[in-house]
Scaffold this motif. Sequence first.
Motif, mmCIF file in Angstrom:
data_model
loop_
_atom_site.group_PDB
_atom_site.id
_atom_site.type_symbol
_atom_site.label_atom_id
_atom_site.label_comp_id
_atom_site.label_asym_id
_atom_site.label_seq_id
_atom_site.Cartn_x
_atom_site.Cartn_y
_atom_site.Cartn_z
ATOM 1 N N THR A 194 -0.354 1.878 -9.751
ATOM 2 C CA THR A 194 -1.401 0.850 -9.846
ATOM 3 C C THR A 194 -1.049 -0.154 -10.932
ATOM 4 O O THR A 194 -1.261 -1.369 -10.770
ATOM 5 C CB THR A 194 -2.762 1.492 -10.130
ATOM 6 O OG1 THR A 194 -3.099 2.404 -9.083
ATOM 7 C CG2 THR A 194 -3.854 0.422 -10.221
ATOM 8 N N GLN A 254 -1.160 -1.076 -4.316
ATOM 9 C CA GLN A 254 -2.442 -0.535 -3.876
ATOM 10 C C GLN A 254 -2.209 0.932 -3.513
ATOM 11 O O GLN A 254 -1.459 1.222 -2.572
ATOM 12 C CB GLN A 254 -2.971 -1.302 -2.662
ATOM 13 C CG GLN A 254 -4.305 -0.786 -2.145
ATOM 14 C CD GLN A 254 -4.764 -1.509 -0.884
ATOM 15 O OE1 GLN A 254 -4.149 -2.492 -0.465
ATOM 16 N NE2 GLN A 254 -5.824 -1.029 -0.280
ATOM 17 N N LYS A 257 0.836 -1.209 0.000
ATOM 18 C CA LYS A 257 0.000 0.000 0.000
ATOM 19 C C LYS A 257 0.868 1.255 0.000
ATOM 20 O O LYS A 257 1.792 1.387 0.806
ATOM 21 C CB LYS A 257 -0.909 -0.011 1.227
ATOM 22 C CG LYS A 257 -1.954 1.092 1.261
ATOM 23 C CD LYS A 257 -2.746 1.034 2.551
ATOM 24 C CE LYS A 257 -3.508 -0.275 2.686
ATOM 25 N NZ LYS A 257 -4.316 -0.318 3.932
ATOM 26 N N ASN A 260 1.048 -2.956 -9.848
ATOM 27 C CA ASN A 260 0.441 -3.841 -8.835
ATOM 28 C C ASN A 260 0.602 -3.342 -7.400
ATOM 29 O O ASN A 260 0.647 -4.140 -6.463
ATOM 30 C CB ASN A 260 1.000 -5.262 -8.950
ATOM 31 C CG ASN A 260 0.609 -5.920 -10.260
ATOM 32 O OD1 ASN A 260 -0.517 -5.767 -10.732
ATOM 33 N ND2 ASN A 260 1.538 -6.662 -10.851
ATOM 34 N N ILE A 317 -0.722 7.769 -9.268
ATOM 35 C CA ILE A 317 -1.607 6.656 -8.882
ATOM 36 C C ILE A 317 -1.731 5.652 -10.020
ATOM 37 O O ILE A 317 -1.624 4.435 -9.800
ATOM 38 C CB ILE A 317 -2.992 7.196 -8.476
ATOM 39 C CG1 ILE A 317 -2.895 7.994 -7.171
ATOM 40 C CG2 ILE A 317 -3.984 6.045 -8.322
ATOM 41 C CD1 ILE A 317 -4.185 8.651 -6.756
ATOM 42 N N ASP A 318 -1.938 6.130 -11.245
ATOM 43 C CA ASP A 318 -2.077 5.221 -12.395
ATOM 44 C C ASP A 318 -0.787 4.433 -12.628
ATOM 45 O O ASP A 318 -0.826 3.226 -12.909
ATOM 46 C CB ASP A 318 -2.428 6.023 -13.652
ATOM 47 C CG ASP A 318 -3.837 6.610 -13.593
ATOM 48 O OD1 ASP A 318 -4.630 6.122 -12.763
ATOM 49 O OD2 ASP A 318 -4.123 7.549 -14.364
#
Length: 234
Positions: free
Chosen positions: A22, A27, A3, A25, A18-19
Motif C-alpha cells: 500500500t 491497491q 491491484k 501505491n 498489505i502495508d
Amino acid sequence: MTKILVIEDELTVREGIIDTLTAENFQVIGAENGHLGVQLAQQEIPALIICDIMMPLLNGYQVLTTLRSEPTTAIIPLIFLTAKVSQADRRQGMELGADDFLTKPFTIDALLKAVTVRLDKQSALLKNCTAEQQKYKELEKRVQELQQFNETIEEIIQRFSEDLGQSISKINLATNMLKYIPNKVQCKRYLEILQEECEREMKILNDLSELRKVITPENFNRLQQYNLLRGKKL
C-alpha cells in the motif's frame, strides 16, 4: 492503481505485506484463507496474487490449480510464500503454474523486487498479446478485402461474359436472317458489318482472361475512382 491480492492465513504476515505494498501505491486486497482467496481472485481479477502454501480450507497448490482452471484467472501471475521450500516443492509449484517463490522470512526489498519483476513480465506479455491481436485483426481485414476483391472480379467477368454472349447470339441470329434478304448487295454489306462486329465481340471475350492481370488489389480503388468499377469499393 495496480491491484494485488494477498492470500495469507497469518495475520501479522498478511498485514505486513498489505502495508508495504500500500505504501508503494498498490491497491491491495487481503484474504485469510485459500477459499476466500479464490473467491476474491475471481471477483476482483487482480494483476498479481501473493499466496501462502500452507493454509486451511485450501492450500496454495489447490488455490493455484483452481485459478489456472478458470479462463478469467488463468494468466494472473502468482508468487508463492513458504517458510521452507525444497526443490520438490518448487518443481511442483512451477508445474502447476507458479511464477515465483518467496521464502519466509523475506525482506521488504525482496518482496518489492519479486512483485516488480512479475508485474513487468506480465505487462510485457499483455503488450505482446495486444500487438499480436492487432496483427491478427489487420490480417483478417486484409483477407476479407481480398475475398471481396475476388468476388468482385468474378462478378465483373461474369457480367461481361453474359452481355457479350447475348450480343454474339443476336449477331449470329441477324446474320442468318440476312441470308434471306433479296437485295444481294445490301445483304452482303450487312453481313460484312455483322461479321466484323462478331469478330470484335469474340476478341473481347478472349481478352477477358487478361482482366485479372489489370484489376489488382493495388489499383482496384483507383479504377473505381475513374468510374470504371461503378458501385464497387474495397
